[in-house]
Design a protein around this motif. Structure first.
Motif, PDB file in Angstrom:
ATOM      1  N   ALA A   9       0.832  -1.203   0.000  1.00  0.00           N
ATOM      2  CA  ALA A   9       0.000   0.000   0.000  1.00  0.00           C
ATOM      3  C   ALA A   9       0.865   1.251   0.000  1.00  0.00           C
ATOM      4  N   ARG A  10       0.324   2.321  -0.580  1.00  0.00           N
ATOM      5  CA  ARG A  10       0.931   3.644  -0.492  1.00  0.00           C
ATOM      6  C   ARG A  10       0.039   4.486   0.411  1.00  0.00           C
ATOM      7  N   LEU A  15      -2.444  -1.056  -3.135  1.00  0.00           N
ATOM      8  CA  LEU A  15      -2.054  -1.227  -4.532  1.00  0.00           C
ATOM      9  C   LEU A  15      -2.141  -2.681  -4.984  1.00  0.00           C
ATOM     10  N   TYR A  92       7.715  -1.516 -10.569  1.00  0.00           N
ATOM     11  CA  TYR A  92       6.828  -0.394 -10.891  1.00  0.00           C
ATOM     12  C   TYR A  92       7.476   0.984 -10.772  1.00  0.00           C
ATOM     13  N   ILE A  96       4.514   3.985  -8.738  1.00  0.00           N
ATOM     14  CA  ILE A  96       3.966   3.737  -7.402  1.00  0.00           C
ATOM     15  C   ILE A  96       3.373   5.009  -6.806  1.00  0.00           C
ATOM     16  N   ALA A  99      -0.165   5.757  -8.653  1.00  0.00           N
ATOM     17  CA  ALA A  99      -1.081   4.667  -9.005  1.00  0.00           C
ATOM     18  C   ALA A  99      -2.357   4.724  -8.165  1.00  0.00           C
ATOM     19  N   SER A 100      -3.465   4.348  -8.777  1.00  0.00           N
ATOM     20  CA  SER A 100      -4.743   4.296  -8.072  1.00  0.00           C
ATOM     21  C   SER A 100      -4.861   2.982  -7.306  1.00  0.00           C
ATOM     22  N   ALA A 101      -5.912   2.886  -6.507  1.00  0.00           N
ATOM     23  CA  ALA A 101      -6.104   1.691  -5.680  1.00  0.00           C
ATOM     24  C   ALA A 101      -6.200   0.436  -6.554  1.00  0.00           C
ATOM     25  N   TYR A 102      -5.481  -0.601  -6.153  1.00  0.00           N
ATOM     26  CA  TYR A 102      -5.463  -1.910  -6.816  1.00  0.00           C
ATOM     27  C   TYR A 102      -4.963  -1.844  -8.259  1.00  0.00           C
ATOM     28  N   ALA A 103      -4.217  -0.807  -8.601  1.00  0.00           N
ATOM     29  CA  ALA A 103      -3.717  -0.674  -9.975  1.00  0.00           C
ATOM     30  C   ALA A 103      -2.763  -1.812 -10.344  1.00  0.00           C
ATOM     31  N   ASN A 105      -2.800  -4.879  -8.773  1.00  0.00           N
ATOM     32  CA  ASN A 105      -3.270  -6.094  -8.122  1.00  0.00           C
ATOM     33  C   ASN A 105      -3.316  -7.298  -9.067  1.00  0.00           C
TER      34      ASN A 105
END
Length: 222
Positions: A9-10, A15, A92, A96, A99-103, A105
């Protein structure tokens, strides 16, 4: 013994994640991310919940988290987190930060799954991580009962455990290595001195055989 959940996560933006269990690991992990948002410094943390431990590595705004059982200890989970952090940043890079959520995943959840299996089941993982972890253990470990997070929300208390013992062990190891090196040097010096003395005696004997006209030095002994 094993690792059952992993997350990258960020801040509070997840992520990538992967879970090998039906537990509410993801919910607990998000509770931890909320509390981690209050901590400003990069560090390593551990939180207990029932018979499981949530281990967290936070570096430059990137948080890597996993859930493991008690039997896994801390060396293997933190080695797993170090490995995941390295692979994620290498894969990445600058993406990083925006990036949006779960980009990541779809792709990286497979990496989490593979590495969880590797660090849980491969016996070589423990040997390698023991060597890596001897001189670079966690700088600080925070332990608390994660159940307080679910029951009382903001009343979570974090206990900080400094690694003075680890640093002391490291210093003792260096001192022992220095003493061993000195002992080996003195042993080599004694060996060389003995060898030189022996050579001198041999040279002296050879000279005496010439002077005394024979190996038995008969003329010199009369």
């Amino acid at each position: 013994m094993g690792i059952f959940y992993g997350m990258v996560a960020r801040g509070q933006v997840v992520l990538a994640e992967f879970s090998a269990t039906q537990m509410i690991a993801s919910t607990i992990a998000r509770q931890i991310l909320e509390k981690m948002n209050e901590a400003k410094n990069d560090n390593n943390y551990s939180f207990s919940h029932d018979h499981y431990i949530f281990h967290v590595k936070r570096t430059d705004g990137l948080t890597v988290l996993c859930m493991a059982d008690d039997a896994s200890g801390r060396r293997i989970p933190f080695a797993f987190l170090e490995d995941i952090h390295h692979k994620f940043v290498k894969t990445y890079g600058r993406a990083i930060h925006s990036a949006s959520a779960y980009a990541m995943n779809d792709e990286f959840s497979r990496v989490l799954s593979q590495q969880m299996d590797h660090f849980s089941n491969d016996p070589n993982a423990d040997r390698l991580n023991r060597l890596k972890g001897e001189m670079s253990q966690v700088r600080g470990v925070m332990i608390d009962n994660i159940e307080k997070v679910l029951e009382r929300g903001d009343r979570l208390a974090l206990l900080v455990e400094k690694t003075g013992t680890m640093q002391g062990n490291s210093l003792r190891f260096k001192r022992q290595a220095r003493r061993y090196k000195n002992a080996m040097w003195w042993r080599d010096c004694k060996f060389m001195a003995t060898l030189i003395l022996l050579l001198l005696l041999i040279i002296l004997y050879v000279l005496l055989t010439f002077v005394c006209h024979g190996f038995f030095l008969s003329s010199c002994l009369q």
